[in-house]
Design an enzyme around this catalytic site. Structure first.
Site, mmCIF file in Angstrom:
data_model
loop_
_atom_site.group_PDB
_atom_site.id
_atom_site.type_symbol
_atom_site.label_atom_id
_atom_site.label_comp_id
_atom_site.label_asym_id
_atom_site.label_seq_id
_atom_site.Cartn_x
_atom_site.Cartn_y
_atom_site.Cartn_z
ATOM 1 N N LYS A 17 34.181 27.281 30.543
ATOM 2 C CA LYS A 17 35.085 26.229 31.016
ATOM 3 C C LYS A 17 34.631 24.798 30.703
ATOM 4 O O LYS A 17 35.022 23.805 30.281
ATOM 5 C CB LYS A 17 35.113 26.158 32.459
ATOM 6 C CG LYS A 17 36.009 27.580 32.910
ATOM 7 C CD LYS A 17 35.795 27.898 34.343
ATOM 8 C CE LYS A 17 36.536 29.183 34.555
ATOM 9 N NZ LYS A 17 36.004 29.698 35.972
ATOM 10 N N ASP A 27 31.095 32.456 31.975
ATOM 11 C CA ASP A 27 32.210 32.049 32.515
ATOM 12 C C ASP A 27 32.332 30.330 32.673
ATOM 13 O O ASP A 27 33.255 29.594 32.006
ATOM 14 C CB ASP A 27 32.762 32.755 33.733
ATOM 15 C CG ASP A 27 34.009 32.256 34.296
ATOM 16 O OD1 ASP A 27 35.129 32.572 34.036
ATOM 17 O OD2 ASP A 27 33.741 31.173 35.264
ATOM 18 N N GLU A 53 32.045 40.745 40.771
ATOM 19 C CA GLU A 53 32.379 42.122 40.143
ATOM 20 C C GLU A 53 31.246 42.939 40.006
ATOM 21 O O GLU A 53 30.194 42.729 40.208
ATOM 22 C CB GLU A 53 33.138 41.846 38.805
ATOM 23 C CG GLU A 53 34.058 40.836 38.772
ATOM 24 C CD GLU A 53 35.124 40.709 37.389
ATOM 25 O OE1 GLU A 53 35.248 41.925 36.830
ATOM 26 O OE2 GLU A 53 35.741 39.752 37.253
ATOM 27 N N LEU A 67 52.850 38.151 28.524
ATOM 28 C CA LEU A 67 51.920 39.097 28.065
ATOM 29 C C LEU A 67 50.915 39.350 28.910
ATOM 30 O O LEU A 67 50.077 38.713 29.370
ATOM 31 C CB LEU A 67 51.314 38.615 26.792
ATOM 32 C CG LEU A 67 52.183 38.058 25.773
ATOM 33 C CD1 LEU A 67 51.373 37.422 24.529
ATOM 34 C CD2 LEU A 67 53.238 38.991 25.305
ATOM 35 N N GLY A 68 50.684 40.737 29.521
ATOM 36 C CA GLY A 68 50.045 40.867 30.454
ATOM 37 C C GLY A 68 50.675 41.120 31.887
ATOM 38 O O GLY A 68 51.096 40.040 32.491
ATOM 39 N N VAL A 114 47.129 38.333 37.825
ATOM 40 C CA VAL A 114 47.769 37.011 37.579
ATOM 41 C C VAL A 114 49.115 37.149 37.120
ATOM 42 O O VAL A 114 50.248 36.829 37.732
ATOM 43 C CB VAL A 114 47.134 36.042 36.563
ATOM 44 C CG1 VAL A 114 47.977 34.900 36.577
ATOM 45 C CG2 VAL A 114 45.704 35.795 37.445
ATOM 46 N N GLY A 115 49.411 38.051 36.174
ATOM 47 C CA GLY A 115 50.710 38.319 35.450
ATOM 48 C C GLY A 115 51.882 38.964 36.209
ATOM 49 O O GLY A 115 52.887 38.391 36.238
ATOM 50 N N GLY A 153 41.647 33.790 41.512
ATOM 51 C CA GLY A 153 42.675 34.413 42.398
ATOM 52 C C GLY A 153 43.976 34.474 41.675
ATOM 53 O O GLY A 153 44.425 33.530 41.137
ATOM 54 N N GLY A 156 33.894 41.230 47.611
ATOM 55 C CA GLY A 156 34.945 41.274 46.622
ATOM 56 C C GLY A 156 34.788 39.781 45.765
ATOM 57 O O GLY A 156 35.752 39.543 44.944
#
EC number: 1.1.1.3
Lengths: 438, 438
Positions: free
Chosen positions: B212, B208, B197, B16-17, B21-22, B313, B194
């Site tokens: 975690k 974020d 964002e 899904l996606g 990453v996907g 990443g 980079g």
């Protein structure tokens, strides 16, 4: 044989060995039994402890009838779920582990020597018995490295592992770096403080690190590497001058276990070696101080990972043993077993001569015209490319310090032979590998 | 529902996606299928990829019919063994994961936001469905931290976890440390390269890291902590002066996620907070540079462990996802599931006011007699013990720099209120927590 799948019945655990690690495992099993039961999903019951001699004062509040000197009878009683082996050494540990598996118990062991010599045999026996053999405590104490290699990185391709896997030698080299002391003074200090044993051979000659390198290489590359495959050099020849030279290059000296996957014309192969090396201060391994251990992993997708912590000691090793015990007990409860060891890659182990790295070479020379040309010629003869040359001292005290580009170990060794034989060369006083410099 | 236990039949996987990453997961699954099959013990078959829009150029050599925009139909097809969710966000990820579990698939997810908000719900659904939910990729990218907490340390008592778990903020703070730049210049640089964002809020305000922290605290202490329980302060107020002060104290500034078990008169409790802090340069976390992440664990038996690596990443996150995929696929093959999440400890989450640490406080004062006495008095009033005081500057530029002993967060906050109201105090220009100093 214990074939029944336990559900909520207590899981029966036997302990082989009750030294520093074993007694700590027994203490924690007793003290934290309720908490461990919640994590496992079933209570655990310590049903026996095999020791060499009864009656030794052990600081454990346990009934005397738990102790036995008959380890063979203990593992053969047939109702054990898990056997924890912390005796160490090859025999009787091997036959006890094999008997435990045959009688239906899963095994937790901290025995690096046995795994490095005959791991394949144990893994096959576990597979055949459909039981687990877990050994997180065998490498780098409490630092989780076995499980990350077996599971977390199971979807990745490990390319290289660099490890500081012996606390005694790291303590000694760190002391040499900090104080400028030579090897034997630093060893004395380590012995005085309890970081080195009275007979320090296994540590300072690299045998302990070589056993761990064999285990790491096997897991990282899904193949079989035994301690006999590991090239081994200890730290007894490391001098205060080497440590100073390293510092001048922006490096520190560490005893490294290096496991690599290497592409050859005949396909992939592995290399495993243990030796002192200069490593750049900017490398994460350079900051591993004292008796700490660390394992640095380079893999294709994950990139660079490092695992750091205490590499030895009763409590840290007991932590690793108990983590394994919880895992294999959970599996016993479900009557399943873990993925086991895979050696499907079945790679050749390369001779150290084919390992490639960079070298720092110190050469005592006569200070006269032509010496550099002759030495440089010897390097060129074996295709060892020189990156930097520095002359130090004058007259009878002159020295050439050469740092090479990457070269084959065999080519470097041949070069050193030739250089040593040169007229104007008095001695090649030091050859050391260099890692992590750009 | 997929109830059959696969043995050697291919395991069906849906993705899904298909973002950064996907698409990396899809690429590696395709390229390394044979190797993964050997590690799992059965082949895996990628049977569908849910995307938001068809036809987007994806650099993948995959048949067009694998792609679908109907994620709900994909997870409900009933023959899936594993669903990999890399969409992110709360919905539709949550309903898709729940549907996947209901239909008999195990789940691998990288979704920290969802786990931190509603992990309990997902874990219960997995338990009820007798399937796995694995999420190594949700915290610190490829660094194995979930599995070490759930398994390797399962026999130990974790006391404290300190993490650098956000690469963007570590990159910015590292740049401020290295170059002396202020926050906004360092942020600009991070955006240009980079590492941040265009809208950096989630990173620089600590959201974020807080997600975690909630996940780590839950696993480390076997209890439930959600993102709402985590005290959160970002790095936008960190100044170049703070970074300089830290340096003068032998510290660097890091954004830390701190999860602690705390003994209270009413029993054990947990505290979870994310905030910038000064940390001693001798602490292993201080040397974590650039966008790297690291998690430092203190536990009773293992002592101090650190896990270090790339925290984000496509490739590192894909490595973690594939590691989880191999594990849950092995389990599906045996028709078992892993230990799951245990929240048996069920601890209270303490308000940040009850967290204890040390503080570095900079106070702009009038340079006249009695100012130190008045300020010291305010600290004494709330039982905040002063370790060092240093006066800097003179006249209208005078500043008191105070470092405290350990104190309650609430007591420190009350002290600062009183100090700020003092006649001779112009401003309390900075308050920062200090970790890892003796």
């Amino acid at each position: 044989m214990n074939t029944a799948a336990p559900s909520d019945r207590p899981l029966k655990v036997a302990l082989l060995g009750c030294g520093v690690v074993g007694s700590e495992v027994a203490r924690l099993l007793t003290r934290d039994g309720d908490e461990l039961a919640r994590r496992i999903g079933a209570p655990i019951e310590l049903v026996g402890i095999a020791v060499r001699r009864l009656g030794r004062a052990r600081d454990l509040d346990l009934p005397a009838e738990l102790f036995t000197t008959d380890a063979h009878a203990l593992v053969a009683r047939g109702d054990l779920d898990v056997v924890v082996e912390v005796i160490g050494g090859i025999e009787p540990a091997r036959e006890l582990i094999l008997a435990a598996l045959e009688h239906g118990a899963s095994v937790v062991t901290a025995n690096k020597a046995l795994l490095a010599e005959d791991g394949a045999h144990l893994f096959e026996a576990a597979e055949k018995a459909e039981r687990d053999i877990a050994f997180e405590a065998a490498v780098a104490g409490a630092i989780p490295i076995i499980r990350p290699l077996q599971e977390s990185l199971a979807g990745d391709a490990v390319q290289r592992v660099l490890g500081i896997v012996n606390g005694t030698t790291n303590f000694i080299l760190d002391a040499m770096t900090t104080t400028g002391a030579g090897f034997s003074d630093a060893l004395d200090e380590a012995q005085r403080l309890g970081y080195a044993e009275a007979d320090p051979t296994a540590d300072v000659e690299g045998f302990d690190a070589a056993a761990k390198a064999a285990i790491i290489a096997s897991l990282a590359f899904h193949t079989r590497v035994t301690i006999g495959d590991v090239h081994r050099e200890g730290i007894t020849d490391v001098t205060a001058a080497d440590v100073r030279s390293a510092d001048e290059m922006g490096c520190v000296v560490k005893l490294l276990a290096i496991c690599e996957k290497i592409s050859t014309p005949d396909g992939d192969a592995v290399s495993a070696r243990v030796h002192p090396a200069m490593i750049a201060k900017s490398h994460p391994l350079a900051s591993v101080r004292g008796a700490f251990n660390a394992v640095f992993v380079e893999s294709e997708s994950a990139g660079q990972l490092m695992f750091y912590g205490p590499g030895a000691g009763g409590a840290p090793t007991a932590s690793a043993v108990l983590g394994d015990l919880v895992s294999v007990a959970r599996n016993r409860r479900q009557d399943v077993h873990g993925p086991g060891d895979t050696a499907h890659a079945d790679l050749d182990v390369l001779d150290v001569g084919r390992a490639r790295t960079r070298y720092h070479v110190s050469i005592d020379v006569d200070d006269r015209a032509g010496v550099l040309a002759s030495v440089a010629d010897a390097f060129a003869q074996y295709d060892v490319s020189i990156k930097t040359v520095r002359q130090e001292g004058h007259g009878s005290d002159a020295q050439l310090v050469i740092v090479t580009h990457e070269a084959d170990d065999a080519a470097l060794a041949a070069t050193v032979e030739v250089v040593r034989a040169l007229d104007m060369v008095r001695d090649v006083s030091s050859v050391m590998r260099v890692e992590g410099l750009n």
